[in-house]
Design a protein around this motif. Structure first.
Motif, PDB file in Angstrom:
ATOM      1  N   GLY A 169      -2.217  11.056 -25.054  1.00  0.00           N
ATOM      2  CA  GLY A 169      -3.637  10.896 -24.790  1.00  0.00           C
ATOM      3  C   GLY A 169      -4.046   9.438 -24.771  1.00  0.00           C
ATOM      4  N   ARG A 170      -3.512   8.672 -25.685  1.00  0.00           N
ATOM      5  CA  ARG A 170      -3.834   7.232 -25.714  1.00  0.00           C
ATOM      6  C   ARG A 170      -3.281   6.539 -24.478  1.00  0.00           C
ATOM      7  NH1 ARG A 170      -3.153   3.897 -31.178  1.00  0.00           N
ATOM      8  NH2 ARG A 170      -5.284   4.689 -31.462  1.00  0.00           N
ATOM      9  N   GLN A 171      -2.059   6.874 -24.066  1.00  0.00           N
ATOM     10  CA  GLN A 171      -1.482   6.266 -22.871  1.00  0.00           C
ATOM     11  C   GLN A 171      -2.277   6.630 -21.613  1.00  0.00           C
ATOM     12  OE1 GLN A 171       1.169   4.070 -22.622  1.00  0.00           O
ATOM     13  NE2 GLN A 171       1.027   4.010 -24.851  1.00  0.00           N
ATOM     14  N   ALA A 172      -2.865   7.820 -21.622  1.00  0.00           N
ATOM     15  CA  ALA A 172      -3.667   8.253 -20.485  1.00  0.00           C
ATOM     16  C   ALA A 172      -5.094   7.721 -20.546  1.00  0.00           C
ATOM     17  CB  ALA A 172      -3.692   9.777 -20.422  1.00  0.00           C
ATOM     18  N   GLY A 173      -5.459   7.053 -21.646  1.00  0.00           N
ATOM     19  CA  GLY A 173      -6.827   6.590 -21.814  1.00  0.00           C
ATOM     20  C   GLY A 173      -7.796   7.741 -22.019  1.00  0.00           C
ATOM     21  N   HIS A 174      -7.332   8.801 -22.690  1.00  0.00           N
ATOM     22  CA  HIS A 174      -8.097  10.040 -22.842  1.00  0.00           C
ATOM     23  C   HIS A 174      -8.464  10.209 -24.323  1.00  0.00           C
ATOM     24  CE1 HIS A 174      -9.517  14.033 -22.160  1.00  0.00           C
ATOM     25  NE2 HIS A 174      -8.906  14.194 -20.997  1.00  0.00           N
ATOM     26  N   GLY A 175      -9.598   9.629 -24.730  1.00  0.00           N
ATOM     27  CA  GLY A 175      -9.994   9.675 -26.128  1.00  0.00           C
ATOM     28  C   GLY A 175     -10.230  11.074 -26.647  1.00  0.00           C
ATOM     29  N   GLN A 176     -10.783  11.949 -25.805  1.00  0.00           N
ATOM     30  CA  GLN A 176     -11.053  13.317 -26.243  1.00  0.00           C
ATOM     31  C   GLN A 176      -9.753  14.039 -26.596  1.00  0.00           C
ATOM     32  OE1 GLN A 176     -12.684  17.393 -24.279  1.00  0.00           O
ATOM     33  NE2 GLN A 176     -13.719  15.521 -23.634  1.00  0.00           N
ATOM     34  N   THR A 195       0.830  -1.207   0.000  1.00  0.00           N
ATOM     35  CA  THR A 195       0.000   0.000   0.000  1.00  0.00           C
ATOM     36  C   THR A 195       0.860   1.250   0.000  1.00  0.00           C
ATOM     37  OG1 THR A 195      -1.739  -1.164   1.218  1.00  0.00           O
ATOM     38  CG2 THR A 195      -1.833   1.243   1.220  1.00  0.00           C
ATOM     39  N   GLN A 196       1.904   1.264   0.817  1.00  0.00           N
ATOM     40  CA  GLN A 196       2.790   2.417   0.874  1.00  0.00           C
ATOM     41  C   GLN A 196       3.479   2.653  -0.464  1.00  0.00           C
ATOM     42  OE1 GLN A 196       5.280   1.327   4.179  1.00  0.00           O
ATOM     43  NE2 GLN A 196       3.947   2.272   5.711  1.00  0.00           N
ATOM     44  N   GLN A 197       3.892   1.553  -1.102  1.00  0.00           N
ATOM     45  CA  GLN A 197       4.545   1.674  -2.405  1.00  0.00           C
ATOM     46  C   GLN A 197       3.574   2.229  -3.447  1.00  0.00           C
ATOM     47  OE1 GLN A 197       7.729   1.234  -3.379  1.00  0.00           O
ATOM     48  NE2 GLN A 197       8.256   0.938  -1.219  1.00  0.00           N
ATOM     49  N   ALA A 198       2.299   1.774  -3.366  1.00  0.00           N
ATOM     50  CA  ALA A 198       1.300   2.242  -4.333  1.00  0.00           C
ATOM     51  C   ALA A 198       1.030   3.726  -4.187  1.00  0.00           C
ATOM     52  CB  ALA A 198      -0.001   1.458  -4.168  1.00  0.00           C
ATOM     53  N   GLU A 199       1.184   4.247  -2.953  1.00  0.00           N
ATOM     54  CA  GLU A 199       0.926   5.657  -2.705  1.00  0.00           C
ATOM     55  C   GLU A 199       2.202   6.492  -2.708  1.00  0.00           C
ATOM     56  OE1 GLU A 199      -3.095   5.471   0.044  1.00  0.00           O
ATOM     57  OE2 GLU A 199      -1.142   5.577   1.037  1.00  0.00           O
ATOM     58  N   ALA A 200       3.341   5.856  -2.905  1.00  0.00           N
ATOM     59  CA  ALA A 200       4.607   6.588  -2.873  1.00  0.00           C
ATOM     60  C   ALA A 200       4.703   7.532  -4.060  1.00  0.00           C
ATOM     61  CB  ALA A 200       5.775   5.612  -2.884  1.00  0.00           C
ATOM     62  N   THR A 201       5.098   8.753  -3.821  1.00  0.00           N
ATOM     63  CA  THR A 201       5.197   9.737  -4.893  1.00  0.00           C
ATOM     64  C   THR A 201       6.159  10.839  -4.490  1.00  0.00           C
ATOM     65  OG1 THR A 201       3.967  11.345  -6.226  1.00  0.00           O
ATOM     66  CG2 THR A 201       3.200  10.997  -3.965  1.00  0.00           C
ATOM     67  N   LYS A 204       9.221  11.212 -15.280  1.00  0.00           N
ATOM     68  CA  LYS A 204      10.382  10.347 -15.041  1.00  0.00           C
ATOM     69  C   LYS A 204      10.638  10.124 -13.551  1.00  0.00           C
ATOM     70  CE  LYS A 204      12.577  11.823 -19.342  1.00  0.00           C
ATOM     71  NZ  LYS A 204      13.628  12.668 -19.967  1.00  0.00           N
ATOM     72  N   GLY A 205       9.902  10.843 -12.721  1.00  0.00           N
ATOM     73  CA  GLY A 205      10.072  10.709 -11.278  1.00  0.00           C
ATOM     74  C   GLY A 205       9.147   9.653 -10.698  1.00  0.00           C
ATOM     75  N   ARG A 206       8.970   9.723  -9.383  1.00  0.00           N
ATOM     76  CA  ARG A 206       8.169   8.731  -8.677  1.00  0.00           C
ATOM     77  C   ARG A 206       6.757   9.274  -8.475  1.00  0.00           C
ATOM     78  NH1 ARG A 206      10.175   5.901  -3.029  1.00  0.00           N
ATOM     79  NH2 ARG A 206       8.926   3.998  -3.203  1.00  0.00           N
ATOM     80  N   HIS A 207       5.752   8.474  -8.844  1.00  0.00           N
ATOM     81  CA  HIS A 207       4.365   8.901  -8.724  1.00  0.00           C
ATOM     82  C   HIS A 207       3.458   7.683  -8.721  1.00  0.00           C
ATOM     83  CE1 HIS A 207       4.879   8.104 -12.964  1.00  0.00           C
ATOM     84  NE2 HIS A 207       5.692   9.141 -13.076  1.00  0.00           N
ATOM     85  N   THR A 208       2.222   7.890  -8.340  1.00  0.00           N
ATOM     86  CA  THR A 208       1.254   6.795  -8.351  1.00  0.00           C
ATOM     87  C   THR A 208       0.744   6.577  -9.775  1.00  0.00           C
ATOM     88  OG1 THR A 208      -0.673   8.201  -8.011  1.00  0.00           O
ATOM     89  CG2 THR A 208       0.530   7.487  -6.032  1.00  0.00           C
ATOM     90  N   HIS A 209       0.056   5.468  -9.972  1.00  0.00           N
ATOM     91  CA  HIS A 209      -0.496   5.191 -11.305  1.00  0.00           C
ATOM     92  C   HIS A 209      -1.550   6.236 -11.677  1.00  0.00           C
ATOM     93  CE1 HIS A 209       1.721   1.538 -11.867  1.00  0.00           C
ATOM     94  NE2 HIS A 209       1.202   0.963 -10.792  1.00  0.00           N
ATOM     95  N   ARG A 210      -2.368   6.631 -10.711  1.00  0.00           N
ATOM     96  CA  ARG A 210      -3.368   7.657 -10.996  1.00  0.00           C
ATOM     97  C   ARG A 210      -2.691   8.972 -11.374  1.00  0.00           C
ATOM     98  NH1 ARG A 210      -5.311  11.967  -8.707  1.00  0.00           N
ATOM     99  NH2 ARG A 210      -4.061  11.658  -6.817  1.00  0.00           N
ATOM    100  N   GLN A 211      -1.651   9.340 -10.638  1.00  0.00           N
ATOM    101  CA  GLN A 211      -0.913  10.559 -10.959  1.00  0.00           C
ATOM    102  C   GLN A 211      -0.246  10.468 -12.327  1.00  0.00           C
ATOM    103  OE1 GLN A 211       1.646  10.694  -7.527  1.00  0.00           O
ATOM    104  NE2 GLN A 211       0.341  12.153  -6.426  1.00  0.00           N
ATOM    105  N   GLU A 212       0.225   9.275 -12.667  1.00  0.00           N
ATOM    106  CA  GLU A 212       0.853   9.104 -13.978  1.00  0.00           C
ATOM    107  C   GLU A 212      -0.133   9.390 -15.096  1.00  0.00           C
ATOM    108  OE1 GLU A 212       3.688   5.906 -16.255  1.00  0.00           O
ATOM    109  OE2 GLU A 212       1.947   5.113 -15.174  1.00  0.00           O
TER     110      GLU A 212
END
Length: 350
Positions: free
Chosen positions: A126-133, A29-35, A80-88
């Motif tokens: 946009g494609r990597q972010a799943g952002h079709g618009q 959990t800590q790793q998943a939230e590490a940023t 290129k730094g450390r972030h969560t998947h949502r932040q990415e």
């Protein structure tokens, strides 16, 4: 015993294994939230992109380009730094939005190669972010840039590529169909223009009552503009001057009556040039020259305006050679292009 885990363990060993698993779960959990992102970083980027989009039509493109590119590099460093998947995903989207704006700014500065490179970058992020618009907006930019570079086949491909990603009930879909129609007209395909433009009109009728917003701005006017100005340009390319005149007049009225926040000096200038070319085709060079001067009086004479003004002066020079008024407009266009090139070079340090 380690491989068998709980299945073969004694009660005491099983309890120890479960305690270790709980500790590991906490570490997961800590790793998943590490940023390494600060708490306000994403909010700051959202504000920056919003302000850049508002500045697009108000400030010189070279100055805005430099500022946006600086932020685009900052977002690249954050990725290129450390972030969560949502932040990415959010960082990828911000990177894409900045590249989409850089594509338009490069186009305004007359650099199609750079514009298309950033449009592609925006689509990929946009494609990597799943952002079709975002993908759709990127291809909208690519379609326009290719059209001004006289590559209608690539413009149509970009529009169709954007349509595969854009939401069906969004004004962007109207624009992309209209882009495909304009590309067909540039290619001399009258039937293709009619089919694609009818698709744009159909998509417009299916839009929801509440118009979506992009960075605080209503995007419905962008669909309205596409349905008015794009056919004006298209009918010029298809040699239908009376239809071009009618649509250009409608486009100009639409632009001039838009709210101040939605006004676009460069689009108004292009509408005037379309109207000027229609008048020239209909045998009225005086009105054509007057409209050409009005277009060059615009507060935002960017590359697309200069390109269309070049189409106007070329046509007038062929159709009405050695007329002093035509020569005067051509000389003014040459001076405007030289002045813009000098300003762009100074602002960007080129």
């Amino acid at each position: 015993m380690k491989l068998a885990g709980l299945a073969m363990a004694s009660p005491a060993a099983a309890a120890q294994i479960l305690q270790q698993a709980a500790a590991e779960a906490m570490e997961f959990t800590q790793q998943a939230e590490a940023t390494s992102l600060g708490s306000g970083t994403l909010d700051h980027l959202d504000l920056a992109v919003t302000e850049f989009n508002h500045a697009y039509s108000l400030k010189p493109p070279a100055a805005v380009f430099d500022a946006v590119l600086d932020y685009r590099r900052k977002v690249d460093a954050l990725l290129k730094g450390r972030h969560t998947h949502r932040q990415e995903r959010e960082l990828l989207a911000f990177a894409g939005w900045m590249s989409e704006l850089l594509a338009w700014l490069a186009h305004d500065l007359g650099d199609a190669r750079t514009g298309l490179a950033f449009a592609t970058d925006a689509f990929i992020h946009g494609r990597q972010a799943g952002h079709g618009q975002l993908c759709g907006w990127a291809m909208d930019a690519a379609a326009s840039i290719n059209l001004y570079e006289q590559r209608p086949d690539r413009a149509r491909q970009a529009a169709l590529k954007g349509l595969t990603e854009a939401p069906a009930d969004h004004p962007l879909t109207v624009r992309l169909h209209a882009q495909a129609a304009r590309a067909a007209a540039a290619d001399g395909d009258a039937d293709g223009f009619t089919t694609a433009f009818h698709a744009a009109e159909d998509a417009y009728r299916l839009l929801p009552p509440r118009s979506p917003r992009r960075f605080g701005m209503d995007v419905l006017p962008l669909a309205n503009y596409a349905l008015t100005s794009y056919p004006a340009t298209s009918f010029i390319w298809l040699g239908q001057a009376e239809e071009a005149r009618r649509h250009a007049e409608h486009a100009l009225t639409t632009y001039e009556s838009a709210p101040a926040a939605s006004r676009s000096p460069s689009r108004e200038a292009i509408a005037r040039i379309d109207l000027a070319i229609a008048h020239a085709q209909l045998g009225d060079p005086d009105d054509a020259v007057a409209l050409g001067h009005q277009a060059l009086d615009s507060a935002r004479v960017v590359g697309s305006v200069l390109g269309r003004a070049g189409d106007l002066t070329s046509f007038l020079t062929r159709r009405y050679p050695r007329q002093a008024a035509v020569e005067g407009l051509a000389e003014r266009l040459t001076a405007a292009a030289a002045a813009r090139s000098a300003l762009s070079a100074t602002s960007t340090g080129a």
